[in-house]
Design a protein around this motif. Structure first.
Motif, mmCIF file in Angstrom:
data_model
loop_
_atom_site.group_PDB
_atom_site.id
_atom_site.type_symbol
_atom_site.label_atom_id
_atom_site.label_comp_id
_atom_site.label_asym_id
_atom_site.label_seq_id
_atom_site.Cartn_x
_atom_site.Cartn_y
_atom_site.Cartn_z
ATOM 1 N N MET A 1 0.460 -1.359 0.034
ATOM 2 C CA MET A 1 0.361 -0.039 0.173
ATOM 3 C C MET A 1 0.746 1.544 0.073
ATOM 4 O O MET A 1 0.442 2.271 -0.611
ATOM 5 C CB MET A 1 -0.749 0.172 1.357
ATOM 6 N N THR A 2 1.706 0.943 0.584
ATOM 7 C CA THR A 2 3.179 2.115 0.961
ATOM 8 C C THR A 2 3.116 2.755 -0.795
ATOM 9 O O THR A 2 4.072 3.864 -0.891
ATOM 10 C CB THR A 2 4.274 2.017 1.047
ATOM 11 N N LEU A 3 3.739 2.030 -1.366
ATOM 12 C CA LEU A 3 4.271 2.159 -2.858
ATOM 13 C C LEU A 3 3.021 2.617 -3.649
ATOM 14 O O LEU A 3 3.222 3.426 -4.144
ATOM 15 C CB LEU A 3 4.556 0.595 -2.933
ATOM 16 N N ILE A 4 1.792 2.388 -3.321
ATOM 17 C CA ILE A 4 1.085 2.495 -4.048
ATOM 18 C C ILE A 4 0.880 4.220 -3.927
ATOM 19 O O ILE A 4 0.259 5.121 -4.476
ATOM 20 C CB ILE A 4 -0.359 2.123 -4.286
ATOM 21 N N GLU A 5 0.578 4.474 -2.833
ATOM 22 C CA GLU A 5 0.458 5.297 -2.175
ATOM 23 C C GLU A 5 1.610 6.733 -1.814
ATOM 24 O O GLU A 5 1.168 8.239 -2.794
ATOM 25 C CB GLU A 5 0.007 5.328 -0.054
ATOM 26 N N ALA A 6 2.188 6.495 -2.384
ATOM 27 C CA ALA A 6 3.702 7.022 -2.770
ATOM 28 C C ALA A 6 3.552 7.448 -4.416
ATOM 29 O O ALA A 6 3.773 8.171 -4.420
ATOM 30 C CB ALA A 6 5.125 6.318 -2.844
ATOM 31 N N ALA A 7 3.801 6.274 -4.846
ATOM 32 C CA ALA A 7 3.140 6.957 -6.108
ATOM 33 C C ALA A 7 1.995 7.630 -6.633
ATOM 34 O O ALA A 7 2.573 8.844 -7.493
ATOM 35 C CB ALA A 7 3.278 5.732 -7.102
ATOM 36 N N THR A 8 1.343 7.150 -5.904
ATOM 37 C CA THR A 8 0.014 8.518 -6.063
ATOM 38 C C THR A 8 -0.010 9.805 -6.396
ATOM 39 O O THR A 8 -0.291 11.049 -6.641
ATOM 40 C CB THR A 8 -1.091 7.924 -5.966
ATOM 41 N N ALA A 9 0.666 9.922 -4.542
ATOM 42 C CA ALA A 9 1.314 11.020 -3.890
ATOM 43 C C ALA A 9 2.233 11.991 -5.863
ATOM 44 O O ALA A 9 2.057 13.772 -5.385
ATOM 45 C CB ALA A 9 1.742 11.612 -2.796
ATOM 46 N N VAL A 10 3.631 11.176 -5.292
ATOM 47 C CA VAL A 10 4.161 12.044 -7.198
ATOM 48 C C VAL A 10 2.831 11.993 -8.074
ATOM 49 O O VAL A 10 3.241 13.553 -8.601
ATOM 50 C CB VAL A 10 5.433 10.869 -7.458
ATOM 51 N N VAL A 11 2.054 11.670 -8.455
ATOM 52 C CA VAL A 11 1.656 11.615 -9.614
ATOM 53 C C VAL A 11 0.293 12.903 -9.275
ATOM 54 O O VAL A 11 0.510 13.750 -10.167
ATOM 55 C CB VAL A 11 -0.293 10.091 -9.897
ATOM 56 N N LEU A 12 0.382 13.336 -8.155
ATOM 57 C CA LEU A 12 -0.539 14.219 -7.623
ATOM 58 C C LEU A 12 0.209 15.739 -7.758
ATOM 59 O O LEU A 12 -0.812 16.139 -8.393
ATOM 60 C CB LEU A 12 -1.463 14.023 -6.627
ATOM 61 N N LEU A 13 1.202 15.018 -6.839
ATOM 62 C CA LEU A 13 1.778 16.580 -6.861
ATOM 63 C C LEU A 13 2.628 17.158 -8.216
ATOM 64 O O LEU A 13 2.631 18.300 -8.874
ATOM 65 C CB LEU A 13 2.944 16.658 -6.103
ATOM 66 N N LEU A 14 2.567 16.449 -9.370
ATOM 67 C CA LEU A 14 3.369 17.085 -10.809
ATOM 68 C C LEU A 14 2.721 16.844 -11.416
ATOM 69 O O LEU A 14 2.504 18.537 -11.905
ATOM 70 C CB LEU A 14 3.809 15.532 -11.242
ATOM 71 N N ALA A 15 1.208 16.392 -11.419
ATOM 72 C CA ALA A 15 0.183 17.451 -11.903
ATOM 73 C C ALA A 15 -0.593 18.127 -11.974
ATOM 74 O O ALA A 15 -0.645 19.635 -12.723
ATOM 75 C CB ALA A 15 -1.547 16.155 -11.514
ATOM 76 N N ALA A 16 -0.424 18.698 -10.293
ATOM 77 C CA ALA A 16 -0.232 20.378 -9.566
ATOM 78 C C ALA A 16 0.424 20.992 -10.145
ATOM 79 O O ALA A 16 0.087 22.271 -10.549
ATOM 80 C CB ALA A 16 -0.634 20.233 -7.905
ATOM 81 N N ALA A 17 2.043 20.321 -10.628
ATOM 82 C CA ALA A 17 3.318 21.129 -10.401
ATOM 83 C C ALA A 17 2.991 22.450 -12.460
ATOM 84 O O ALA A 17 3.124 22.805 -12.377
ATOM 85 C CB ALA A 17 4.178 20.510 -10.460
ATOM 86 N N TRP A 18 1.916 20.869 -12.921
ATOM 87 C CA TRP A 18 1.879 21.020 -14.018
ATOM 88 C C TRP A 18 0.681 22.330 -14.412
ATOM 89 O O TRP A 18 0.078 23.303 -15.360
ATOM 90 C CB TRP A 18 1.334 19.651 -14.829
ATOM 91 N N GLU A 19 -0.889 21.907 -13.948
ATOM 92 C CA GLU A 19 -1.142 23.102 -13.591
ATOM 93 C C GLU A 19 -1.245 24.590 -13.226
ATOM 94 O O GLU A 19 -1.314 25.202 -13.669
ATOM 95 C CB GLU A 19 -2.472 22.471 -12.529
ATOM 96 N N TRP A 20 -0.065 24.603 -11.861
ATOM 97 C CA TRP A 20 0.564 26.119 -11.912
ATOM 98 C C TRP A 20 1.179 26.224 -12.877
ATOM 99 O O TRP A 20 0.763 27.433 -13.353
ATOM 100 C CB TRP A 20 1.320 25.617 -10.441
ATOM 101 N N ARG A 21 2.577 25.581 -13.371
ATOM 102 C CA ARG A 21 2.953 26.178 -15.029
ATOM 103 C C ARG A 21 1.707 26.802 -15.422
ATOM 104 O O ARG A 21 2.117 27.658 -16.218
ATOM 105 C CB ARG A 21 3.815 24.653 -15.301
ATOM 106 N N GLN A 22 1.011 26.427 -16.343
ATOM 107 C CA GLN A 22 0.103 26.548 -17.757
ATOM 108 C C GLN A 22 -0.190 27.627 -16.816
ATOM 109 O O GLN A 22 -0.307 28.357 -18.293
ATOM 110 C CB GLN A 22 -1.492 25.336 -17.244
#
Length: 404
Positions: free
Chosen positions: A1-22
């Motif tokens: 579960m920890t790996l899934i949560e870690a991967a999810t957190a990375v994806v969510l933060l990267l997606a957020a960074a992309w939107e801020w960049r936009q």
């Protein structure tokens, strides 16, 4: 579960960074102007909140102080309410047209008052309750009811509104990747809301209806909704940049193909435009003549025009097999020879045979709008004409081409 949560957190933060960049770094990348900037800003806020909460909840020693703080101070609930609000507001603005964007933004601002009210209810409940409103023993107290109205009922209501808006937007999407990506994100958010807030409301209702009861299965549903929803949301978010990358790769491959076809069709284009120079299209003022797309569109269009001009000189009553470049090259070369024969006769003062009367045969097959097949056919005809010498012509006094 920890790996899934870690991967999810990375994806969510990267997606957020992309939107801020936009809208911060490259606002011109946002194609729809003010509307898309507002959507990107709303998405960025929501994704940043979820991403940080998921990331700080990971069992990493350096995150422990922050995890304890957000847990003890109920910050997670406030952030989650803001995230669900952003989900609803995002689709509110996205569904607006050019004339109603300002109204939609004002409505989104008004709807944010719901977050403030929900937070106020939670604060009053926590501040006045003799014990934590989360424990089953206090399920029937007014503080508990107030608390879960702000913490669980509010996001469920906003989720219903937001999902209705999302489905309206999804029905209008036409991009092959945008629709499944949006559906996946809606399913992810829905799983999280129903798993976290829906289960919380159900559990509290059961505690009130059946005092002292235990419902351990609800804990499982809670975790399935929370973790599964996060994962589905992350998958939906990943599909968006993947779709963009696939689209850009396809554009690059198409451009390279058109560049190759430009060289391949040059012989046929040169021969037809030499005989019928009036089919050469004048460049549009905004056209970049060094642009591959522009030159490809012009040359293929000019070849089509040249073949239409050549059709009256075709001796065949009905043309079949023109989809085969080798046969098409023979028929086209015979028609070109007749054009040249008429021109030679005209120079010598001899009798000139008129072109055939309509209806004229179609020298270019119908490719149903498939530009690759059309260009490949033109290139094939050009290659046969060059290999067999069928495309050669004498140079007359009309002169050569105006554009290469």
């Amino acid at each position: 579960m920890t790996l899934i949560e870690a991967a999810t957190a990375v994806v969510l933060l990267l997606a957020a960074a992309w939107e801020w960049r936009q809208f911060v770094v490259h606002p011109r990348d946002v194609l729809a102007g003010d509307q898309a900037i507002a959507v990107a800003r709303t998405q960025a806020v929501g994704l940043t909140g979820i991403g940080l909460v998921v990331a700080l909840s990971l069992p990493i020693e350096i995150f422990k102080p922050a995890a304890d703080f957000i847990h003890d101070s109920f910050v997670t609930n406030v952030v989650w309410n803001i995230a669900v609000y952003c989900y609803s507001a995002c689709f509110l603005i996205a569904n607006a047209d050019e004339s109603t964007v300002a109204t939609a933004k004002r409505q989104a601002n008004i709807e944010f008052l719901g977050v403030m009210v929900a937070t106020g209810l939670m604060y009053v409940a926590v501040a006045t309750a003799p014990h934590s409103p989360r424990i089953a023993a206090g399920a029937s107290t007014w503080q508990n009811i107030l608390y879960y109205l702000g913490v669980a009922a509010y996001p469920v209501v906003v989720w219903v509104i937001g999902t209705t808006r999302a489905l309206t937007k999804i029905r209008r999407l036409t991009h092959v990747w945008a629709r499944p990506a949006s559906i996946m994100m809606v399913i992810g958010v829905s799983a999280m809301v129903l798993g976290v807030d829906g289960v919380a409301l159900l559990r509290q209702g059961l505690y009130i209806a059946i005092p002292g009861s235990k419902w351990p299965v609800l804990r499982t549903w809670y975790n399935v909704g929370r973790l599964g929803g996060q994962l589905l949301l992350a998958v939906g978010l990943v599909m968006v940049p993947i779709a963009g990358a696939v689209y850009r790769a396809k554009e690059w491959l198409d451009l390279r193909a058109k560049e190759r076809f430009l060289h391949g069709i040059d012989g046929l284009w040169s021969r037809l435009t030499a005989e019928f120079p009036h089919v050469v299209l004048p460049p549009v003022e905004d056209d970049d003549m060094d642009d591959v797309e522009t030159r490809f569109d012009l040359r293929t269009g000019e070849i089509t025009g040249g073949l239409a001009e050549l059709a009256p000189y075709c001796s065949h009553q009905s043309v079949s097999g023109m989809d085969r470049p080798d046969k098409a090259a023979v028929i086209i070369s015979e028609a070109l020879a007749r054009v040249e024969q008429n021109r030679t006769s005209r120079w010598a003062g001899d009798e000139v045979y008129p072109a055939r009367l309509p209806p004229y045969p179609l020298l270019e097959p119908d490719f149903g709008g498939r530009w690759r097949k059309r260009a490949a056919w033109m290139a094939g005809v050009s290659r046969v004409l060059a290999d067999t010498g069928l495309g050669a012509r004498g140079r007359g006094p009309e002169g050569e081409l105006r554009r290469v």
